[in-house]
Design a protein around this motif. Structure first.
Motif, PDB file in Angstrom:
ATOM      1  N   HIS A 208     -41.108 -14.970  17.598  1.00 27.53           N
ATOM      2  CA  HIS A 208     -41.760 -13.524  17.570  1.00 27.53           C
ATOM      3  C   HIS A 208     -41.302 -12.216  18.426  1.00 27.53           C
ATOM      4  O   HIS A 208     -40.943 -12.016  18.876  1.00 27.53           O
ATOM      5  N   ILE A 209     -41.398 -13.181  20.195  1.00 24.10           N
ATOM      6  CA  ILE A 209     -41.373 -12.986  21.210  1.00 24.10           C
ATOM      7  C   ILE A 209     -39.412 -12.375  21.220  1.00 24.10           C
ATOM      8  O   ILE A 209     -38.991 -11.354  21.695  1.00 24.10           O
ATOM      9  N   MET A 214     -35.629  -8.212  22.108  1.00 30.18           N
ATOM     10  CA  MET A 214     -33.696  -7.725  21.373  1.00 30.18           C
ATOM     11  C   MET A 214     -34.377  -6.233  21.530  1.00 30.18           C
ATOM     12  O   MET A 214     -33.033  -5.001  22.188  1.00 30.18           O
ATOM     13  N   SER A 215     -35.436  -6.072  20.712  1.00 31.76           N
ATOM     14  CA  SER A 215     -35.387  -4.380  20.356  1.00 31.76           C
ATOM     15  C   SER A 215     -35.367  -3.582  22.195  1.00 31.76           C
ATOM     16  O   SER A 215     -35.235  -2.403  22.377  1.00 31.76           O
ATOM     17  N   ARG A 216     -36.275  -4.181  22.572  1.00 34.22           N
ATOM     18  CA  ARG A 216     -36.399  -3.209  24.258  1.00 34.22           C
ATOM     19  C   ARG A 216     -34.595  -3.164  24.891  1.00 34.22           C
ATOM     20  O   ARG A 216     -34.985  -2.279  25.666  1.00 34.22           O
ATOM     21  N   GLN A 243     -46.766  -7.475  21.375  1.00 29.10           N
ATOM     22  CA  GLN A 243     -46.529  -8.474  22.093  1.00 29.10           C
ATOM     23  C   GLN A 243     -45.349  -6.384  23.508  1.00 29.10           C
ATOM     24  O   GLN A 243     -45.901  -6.640  24.287  1.00 29.10           O
ATOM     25  N   SER A 244     -44.810  -6.413  22.332  1.00 30.77           N
ATOM     26  CA  SER A 244     -44.176  -4.853  22.970  1.00 30.77           C
ATOM     27  C   SER A 244     -45.300  -3.823  23.886  1.00 30.77           C
ATOM     28  O   SER A 244     -45.109  -3.503  24.841  1.00 30.77           O
ATOM     29  N   GLU A 245     -46.315  -3.671  23.201  1.00 24.31           N
ATOM     30  CA  GLU A 245     -47.242  -2.436  23.665  1.00 24.31           C
ATOM     31  C   GLU A 245     -48.096  -2.983  24.740  1.00 24.31           C
ATOM     32  O   GLU A 245     -48.520  -2.203  25.508  1.00 24.31           O
ATOM     33  N   LYS A 250     -46.233   1.236  25.641  1.00 21.55           N
ATOM     34  CA  LYS A 250     -46.192   2.271  25.274  1.00 21.55           C
ATOM     35  C   LYS A 250     -45.732   2.205  24.322  1.00 21.55           C
ATOM     36  O   LYS A 250     -45.979   0.494  23.687  1.00 21.55           O
ATOM     37  N   PRO A 251     -46.380   3.185  22.541  1.00 24.72           N
ATOM     38  CA  PRO A 251     -46.148   2.761  21.526  1.00 24.72           C
ATOM     39  C   PRO A 251     -44.479   1.758  21.063  1.00 24.72           C
ATOM     40  O   PRO A 251     -43.659   2.912  22.180  1.00 24.72           O
ATOM     41  N   PHE A 252     -44.695   1.527  20.097  1.00 28.50           N
ATOM     42  CA  PHE A 252     -43.006   0.303  20.075  1.00 28.50           C
ATOM     43  C   PHE A 252     -42.570   1.829  19.421  1.00 28.50           C
ATOM     44  O   PHE A 252     -40.845   1.759  19.438  1.00 28.50           O
TER      45      PHE A 252
END
Ligand code: AMP
Ligand code: ZN
Length: 469
Positions: A208-209, A214-216, A243-245, A250-252
């Protein structure tokens, strides 16, 4: 335009973070084998969504990863006695060939998990520092799901039910977790596996990570659309949000799009169930444009059963469009008059209403089924209104309209002209002559010209050989 957002459970107007720009991430395949046509469904439908957003004037930054470190890749590498990267590189190349053959455009960026380990280590460190993750005694790092209040918001699942259902995990060796829903961010290597150094153990990332990181990296903390097949909603996308939020504060992603399954006899096509056809298998029997047409003949959120009958229907549908295009090309070439005449201007205006219908369908959550119906209506209109007395401008006008719409669907409507053996031989002779005169520029030009048409030349001791690929 509206798209259905799994997060809210409703169709919503697309409002992007930056006006006129779309940041889109689509979870890509794990590369340990040739892709099957179930994997091809998200590729085709989200490529079409991307094309339509571009048609509407958006600039789309489209990122799609290849998961190139995974148990299945490692297993195959061990079986073949090669490095894992040999397996992943091989199937990335094959996947790209399949994508091209299905007219799926390459992403703006195709990141690879193994090239982004530093970013993953950094995000895991942040999560630990913020209390959202913890390392167990053996060096495994888990995400602490109870620390993230929004956990479950995408899949709309009852977490207590899930915890109950996952209790088995706690007793089967995962007893170092604080909570059955906690998931792995980093895990220790096993013998013979690829690994990276980290603060916790020599190991490798959880699945998942990689997408969060990669998106960030390629799109920023906040993105517009995140997409994939519906099997990814839980746990993969739920975990990505956590993970992202938790890490970025911030909202992902604003919108979450999920395609339904491609089935065989109402069962999901998958490698593990063994009920699959690879894209390569299909290409031996059908033109892959027919596969694309078949995929788009259903709405992406409806399950779709693969069958020979439906493929035949797709083949017929596609050839109706192709025939109309060939006919219009012929009429344009043979036309006696150049410019629009009589009622033709009015007829072209009338034809434009099929474009509006097409757009209305696509604006409604990328309804490709209705969009194709609008193209068929346009084809029927063209077939009845254009004839030998039409002007060139009229035939060209209709052609342009059909091409514009089919291009959004990624359907190629111009018949590929067959190059005859005799023409190939003549070009090869010309190339030999050019080489003799040391005119290498011309020789290379001929080679490239032939390559474009699928002819590959091989210079052998016995002379030049060629083959169609
Ligand atoms: P995987 O390699 O299994 O991670 O799958 C890559 C992508 O294909 C993911 O977005 C999956 O959701 C999607 N996918 C896999 N099988 C199917 C199927 N039978 N129908 C539709 N999408 C699928
Ligand atoms: Zn993903």
């Amino acid at each position: 335009m509206k798209i259905y957002n799994t997060l809210s459970g409703r169709k919503e107007e697309l409002e992007t973070i930056e006006p006129g720009k779309v940041r889109m991430y689509v979870c890509g395949p794990t590369v340990y084998n040739l892709i099957h046509i179930g994997n091809a469904r998200p590729m085709i439908v989200f490529d079409t969504a991307r094309r339509y957003m571009e048609y509407k004037g958006y600039e789309v930054n489209y990122v799609s990863n290849f998961t190139d470190v995974d148990d299945k890749i490692i297993k195959k590498a061990l079986e073949e006695g090669v490095e894992a990267s040999v397996i992943s590189q091989r199937y990335i190349e094959e996947c790209k060939k399949d994508m091209e053959a299905m007219n799926v455009r390459p992403a703006t960026t195709h990141p690879l998990a193994t090239q982004e380990i530093d970013g993953m280590l950094e995000m895991i460190r942040t999560l630990i520092d913020k209390g959202h993750a913890y390392a167990a005694a053996d060096g495994t790092v888990y995400f602490r799901t109870r620390s993230f209040p929004g956990y479950g918001k995408l899949s709309h699942k009852n977490l207590d039910d899930l915890r109950g259902g996952n209790r088995a995990l706690l007793v089967s060796g995962e007893d170092q977790k604080e909570d059955p829903l906690d998931f792995v961010l980093w895990k220790p290597k096993k013998e013979g596996e690829p690994y990276w150094e980290s603060d916790w153990c020599q190991g490798r990332p959880g699945w998942h990570i990689e997408c969060s990181v990669m998106s960030r990296k390629y799109l920023g903390d906040e993105i517009d659309i995140h997409a994939g097949g519906e099997d990814l909603i839980f746990p993969h996308h739920e975990n990505e949000i956590a993970q992202s939020e938790a890490a970025n504060g911030k909202p992902f992603s604003r919108y979450w799009m999920h395609n339904a399954f491609l089935n065989i006899e109402n069962r999901k096509m998958s490698k593990s169930a063994g009920n699959f056809f690879t894209v390569r298998d299909i290409s031996e029997k059908y033109d892959l444009q027919t596969l694309r047409f078949f995929m788009l003949s259903a709405h992406y959120r409806s399950p779709l059963n693969f069958s020979a009958e439906l493929m035949e229907a797709a083949e017929n549908g596609r050839s109706r469009i192709l025939t109309c295009v060939e006919n219009l090309k012929y009429l344009a070439k043979e036309a006696g008059e150049e410019t629009l005449k009589g009622e033709e201007e009015e007829l072209l205006r009338e034809a434009d209403r099929f474009r509006l219908k097409f757009e209305e369908a696509m604006d409604d959550d990328i309804n490709t089924a209705d969009a194709i119906a609008a193209v068929f209506e346009l084809v029927k209109f063209a077939n009845t209104k254009a004839d030998a007395s039409s002007s060139k401008a009229f035939a060209d006008g209709l052609l342009g309209l059909i091409r514009r719409l089919t291009d959004v669907l990624g359907l190629i409507v111009d018949k590929q002209e067959e190059i005859l053996d005799a023409d190939i031989e003549a070009l090869i002779e010309e190339r030999q002559a050019a080489r003799k005169e040391r005119n290498f520029a011309r020789a290379d030009e001929i080679r490239a010209q032939l390559a474009e048409r699928g002819i590959v030349l091989e210079d052998t001791r016995e002379g030049v050989k060629w083959k169609r690929v």
